[in-house]
Design a protein around this motif. Structure first.
Motif, PDB file in Angstrom:
ATOM      1  N   LEU A   1       0.822  -1.208   0.000  1.00  0.00           N
ATOM      2  CA  LEU A   1       0.000   0.000   0.000  1.00  0.00           C
ATOM      3  C   LEU A   1       0.854   1.254   0.000  1.00  0.00           C
ATOM      4  O   LEU A   1       0.584   2.219  -0.723  1.00  0.00           O
ATOM      5  CB  LEU A   1      -0.825   0.008   1.295  1.00  0.00           C
ATOM      6  N   SER A   2       1.878   1.232   0.846  1.00  0.00           N
ATOM      7  CA  SER A   2       2.743   2.390   0.992  1.00  0.00           C
ATOM      8  C   SER A   2       3.432   2.713  -0.330  1.00  0.00           C
ATOM      9  O   SER A   2       3.483   3.870  -0.751  1.00  0.00           O
ATOM     10  CB  SER A   2       3.769   2.093   2.092  1.00  0.00           C
TER      11      SER A   2
ATOM     12  N   MET B   1       2.403   1.884  -3.316  1.00  0.00           N
ATOM     13  CA  MET B   1       1.394   2.332  -4.265  1.00  0.00           C
ATOM     14  C   MET B   1       1.053   3.803  -4.039  1.00  0.00           C
ATOM     15  O   MET B   1       1.015   4.604  -4.968  1.00  0.00           O
ATOM     16  CB  MET B   1       0.150   1.472  -4.085  1.00  0.00           C
ATOM     17  N   LEU B   2       0.824   4.173  -2.780  1.00  0.00           N
ATOM     18  CA  LEU B   2       0.430   5.551  -2.472  1.00  0.00           C
ATOM     19  C   LEU B   2       1.554   6.540  -2.772  1.00  0.00           C
ATOM     20  O   LEU B   2       1.314   7.700  -3.054  1.00  0.00           O
ATOM     21  CB  LEU B   2       0.010   5.665  -1.001  1.00  0.00           C
ATOM     22  N   LYS B   3       2.784   6.056  -2.725  1.00  0.00           N
ATOM     23  CA  LYS B   3       3.911   6.935  -2.998  1.00  0.00           C
ATOM     24  C   LYS B   3       3.906   7.401  -4.451  1.00  0.00           C
ATOM     25  O   LYS B   3       4.341   8.497  -4.759  1.00  0.00           O
ATOM     26  CB  LYS B   3       5.216   6.181  -2.706  1.00  0.00           C
TER      27      LYS B   3
ATOM     28  N   PHE C   1       1.133   6.923  -6.888  1.00  0.00           N
ATOM     29  CA  PHE C   1      -0.050   7.028  -7.745  1.00  0.00           C
ATOM     30  C   PHE C   1      -0.515   8.459  -8.031  1.00  0.00           C
ATOM     31  O   PHE C   1      -1.344   8.668  -8.892  1.00  0.00           O
ATOM     32  CB  PHE C   1      -1.186   6.177  -7.191  1.00  0.00           C
ATOM     33  N   ARG C   2       0.058   9.451  -7.313  1.00  0.00           N
ATOM     34  CA  ARG C   2      -0.424  10.811  -7.538  1.00  0.00           C
ATOM     35  C   ARG C   2       0.111  11.449  -8.813  1.00  0.00           C
ATOM     36  O   ARG C   2      -0.461  12.384  -9.338  1.00  0.00           O
ATOM     37  CB  ARG C   2      -0.046  11.695  -6.347  1.00  0.00           C
TER      38      ARG C   2
ATOM     39  N   LEU D   1       2.913   4.665   6.104  1.00  0.00           N
ATOM     40  CA  LEU D   1       1.686   4.394   5.335  1.00  0.00           C
ATOM     41  C   LEU D   1       0.620   5.438   5.654  1.00  0.00           C
ATOM     42  O   LEU D   1      -0.018   5.988   4.756  1.00  0.00           O
ATOM     43  CB  LEU D   1       1.167   2.985   5.664  1.00  0.00           C
TER      44      LEU D   1
ATOM     45  N   ARG E   1       1.372   8.786   4.042  1.00  0.00           N
ATOM     46  CA  ARG E   1       1.105   8.766   2.603  1.00  0.00           C
ATOM     47  C   ARG E   1      -0.385   8.720   2.311  1.00  0.00           C
ATOM     48  O   ARG E   1      -0.868   9.337   1.356  1.00  0.00           O
ATOM     49  CB  ARG E   1       1.806   7.573   1.954  1.00  0.00           C
TER      50      ARG E   1
END
Lengths: 158, 158
Positions: free
Chosen positions: A143-144, A146-148, A150-151, B21, B24
């Motif tokens: 998740l971490s 991905m969130l890093k 996807f913006r 996490l 983010r």
């Protein structure tokens, strides 16, 4: 106002799933923020914007210009001047004129402020570990990561 | 104030990962919210709280009591009365006294309001699909399922 007509044929099936994901992400973020706000108030008589300001100052041991602090914290919408006034009043921060320029001031945490922030940061970290405790190690990393990233696909468009 | 001593030996290694996490997740949510706010303003001259109120009213075709609407939207922190005043002024909602009780009023969307909301909701869904476009279908489902359940371990504690 320009708007595309409703045309379900043109809409990828994944849109609804992504909308659901966004709503859940927003709910989770608001719910965690609300709980953090409540615990900071109850256990430290503090607030989230004040925590954010102290975190920024903690990472800048030489101090920060008020203008940089305001810019840095733009997104948190807090009233930086009011927060700094309160920190100075509590003995957690000091404010000094910058050498050669009396119009701007430099803010830094005092030793008391640094110790107080560390206590809050420690509690904050434990609370987050508690809130996200159900998420397994692998999922946390996935998740971490991905969130890093996807913006990037829409930021900087305007 | 009660606080545990800093003791790295007692802290699971996953705490730092979970903190990262959360940071983010919060950044992503704020960033998406900011972009939504900007687009709603630009393309529909509207706001997020107004969108949330219209969404609640859309799902209640028989109307909602002002008190229920306020409770429902507690988390969004919007000024429900002001928002409803504006919607009524724009012809997007109507307000009527409840039968037998003149103290509370029922709010419902007008046909114009329903059509306007559908246009906004359609754009909103496309924007979210754009923002989350980089997240693959499998990840969307996995994340969504995780976010649905992970709050249960601390909510309702107080």
């Amino acid at each position: 106002m320009v708007s595309a007509p409703l045309d379900t044929l043109e809409r990828p099936a994944g849109n609804k799933e992504r909308l659901r994901l966004w709503i859940r992400l927003l709910r989770a973020a608001r719910s965690i923020e609300g709980e953090l706000r409540e615990r900071l108030r109850r256990e430290f008589n503090s607030t989230l914007p004040r925590f954010d300001v102290m975190a920024a100052l903690y990472r800048a041991p030489d101090g920060m210009l008020m203008s940089d602090l305001s810019r840095f914290l733009l997104v948190s919408n807090g009233n930086v001047t009011g927060i700094v006034d309160r920190l100075v009043g509590d003995g957690h921060a000091s404010r000094a004129a910058r050498e050669g320029d009396r119009r701007t001031s430099i803010v830094r945490l005092t030793d008391t402020g640094r110790a107080f922030f560390l206590e809050m940061a420690d509690a904050h970290e434990r609370w987050i570990a508690e809130f996200l405790g159900e998420v397994g190690e692998d999922d946390v990393k996935r998740l971490s990561t991905m969130l890093k990233t996807f913006r990037s696909n829409w930021e900087g468009e305007h």
